[in-house]
Design an enzyme around this catalytic site. Structure first.
Site, PDB file in Angstrom:
ATOM      1  N   VAL A 166      40.898  47.294  49.752  1.00  0.00           N
ATOM      2  CA  VAL A 166      42.249  47.714  49.687  1.00  0.00           C
ATOM      3  C   VAL A 166      43.082  46.584  48.701  1.00  0.00           C
ATOM      4  O   VAL A 166      44.019  46.883  48.070  1.00  0.00           O
ATOM      5  CB  VAL A 166      42.997  47.520  51.064  1.00  0.00           C
ATOM      6  CG1 VAL A 166      44.424  47.843  51.231  1.00  0.00           C
ATOM      7  CG2 VAL A 166      42.240  48.432  52.052  1.00  0.00           C
ATOM      8  N   TYR A 167      42.723  45.306  48.748  1.00  0.00           N
ATOM      9  CA  TYR A 167      43.108  44.495  47.706  1.00  0.00           C
ATOM     10  C   TYR A 167      42.958  44.628  46.335  1.00  0.00           C
ATOM     11  O   TYR A 167      44.070  44.880  45.582  1.00  0.00           O
ATOM     12  CB  TYR A 167      42.546  43.018  48.161  1.00  0.00           C
ATOM     13  CG  TYR A 167      42.940  42.014  47.065  1.00  0.00           C
ATOM     14  CD1 TYR A 167      44.137  41.348  47.451  1.00  0.00           C
ATOM     15  CD2 TYR A 167      41.903  41.463  46.110  1.00  0.00           C
ATOM     16  CE1 TYR A 167      44.285  39.992  46.484  1.00  0.00           C
ATOM     17  CE2 TYR A 167      42.328  40.374  45.248  1.00  0.00           C
ATOM     18  CZ  TYR A 167      43.476  39.857  45.519  1.00  0.00           C
ATOM     19  OH  TYR A 167      43.793  38.744  44.453  1.00  0.00           O
ATOM     20  N   GLY A 168      41.834  45.051  46.286  1.00  0.00           N
ATOM     21  CA  GLY A 168      41.369  45.620  44.780  1.00  0.00           C
ATOM     22  C   GLY A 168      42.025  46.880  44.304  1.00  0.00           C
ATOM     23  O   GLY A 168      42.554  46.898  43.167  1.00  0.00           O
ATOM     24  N   LYS A 171      45.931  45.644  43.373  1.00  0.00           N
ATOM     25  CA  LYS A 171      46.002  45.099  42.170  1.00  0.00           C
ATOM     26  C   LYS A 171      45.404  46.241  41.088  1.00  0.00           C
ATOM     27  O   LYS A 171      46.216  45.993  40.054  1.00  0.00           O
ATOM     28  CB  LYS A 171      44.878  43.835  42.160  1.00  0.00           C
ATOM     29  CG  LYS A 171      45.333  43.026  43.298  1.00  0.00           C
ATOM     30  CD  LYS A 171      46.380  41.923  42.838  1.00  0.00           C
ATOM     31  CE  LYS A 171      46.824  40.755  43.522  1.00  0.00           C
ATOM     32  NZ  LYS A 171      47.828  39.942  43.226  1.00  0.00           N
TER      33      LYS A 171
END
Length: 262
Positions: A166-168, A171
């Site tokens: 989810v972070y990736g 971003k």
């Protein structure tokens, strides 16, 4: 000079510029605050931790630089807009913005393990906050004839990110909106670029390593340089992109990862 020295003994890369920095209380943001002030900018520092911001402001002022702080919660849209409004109140204009604030995904693991809370938090802080900040910054920059914006993305946006999916994803979405804004705002004299740091020796990285032991060692091993970046090394790339020396650079997503993504 140490990385905390902020006295300007010569005309700096950012001399005379007003620059707003989010996520400025620690890590890359704090390093950028010191560096940009050392390079001649007047900086307005934003984060949730007012005590940490006040300490950095004092260090910069003691070194002969110009700095102010504003408390901003990146999860709250109106708080972000108020931060940019404070820049207007202090200086009447904005020449550069380093949208650096962000958070790590709380629960590392595969896509099917992502929680609703993680998705909501990652969206709010690692994507929406940047978009809101960019729009507010652009409006102020356009009034005075232009400026430059740099967004902090991540090496995790450039490839599969199975531990932090989810972070990736957020971003990567940030990279897309960075490029779109660059094309849309070029006619107004506003440049927009992103940087994708790899493993960097920040408090956030240390916290991740404590939650998932071995992360720092693996990150260093994955870099051809064999080490993590220092926060100031990442800030140096942002400083150049914010400077007039990068006058023809917009829509770029610049790796600052020691070759780890090559």
């Amino acid at each position: 000079m140490t990385h905390n020295d902020t006295a300007t003994t010569s005309i700096g890369l950012l001399a005379g510029k007003i620059i707003f920095i989010t996520g400025a209380s620690r890590g890359i943001g704090a390093a950028a605050a010191h560096l940009f002030a050392q390079e001649g900018a007047s900086v307005v520092l934003a984060a949730r931790s007012r005590d940490a911001l006040d300490r950095i402001v004092t260090e910069i002022r003691d070194g002969g630089g110009t700095a102010d702080a504003v408390t901003v919660d990146l999860a709250v849209p109106d708080s972000i807009r108020a931060g940019v409004t404070r820049v207007r109140e202090l200086h009447g204009r904005l020449d550069g913005a380093f949208n650096n604030g962000g958070i790590m995904q709380q629960q590392a693991g595969p896509v099917d393990g992502a929680t609703d809370a993680d998705v909501d938090e990652q969206y709010a802080v690692n994507f929406r906050s940047h978009l809101i900040a960019m729009n507010a910054e652009f409006a102020l920059m356009r009034e005075s004839g232009g400026g430059a914006i740099v967004n902090t993305s991540s090496i995790g946006a450039r490839r599969a990110n199975p531990l932090l999916p989810v972070y990736g994803a957020m971003k990567r979405a940030l990279n897309s909106v960075t490029e779109s804004a660059a094309v849309s705002w070029a006619k107004d004299g506003v440049r927009v670029n992103g940087i994708t740091p790899g493993g960097t020796a920040t408090e956030l990285m240390q916290e991740w390593d404590e939650a998932s032991p071995g992360v720092i060692e693996a990150s260093a091993a994955s870099s051809p340089m064999g080490r993590l970046a220092e926060p100031r090394e990442v800030a140096e790339a942002a400083a150049w992109l914010l400077s007039d020396r990068a006058s023809m650079v917009t829509g770029a997503i610049v790796p600052v990862d020691g070759g780890a993504g090559a």
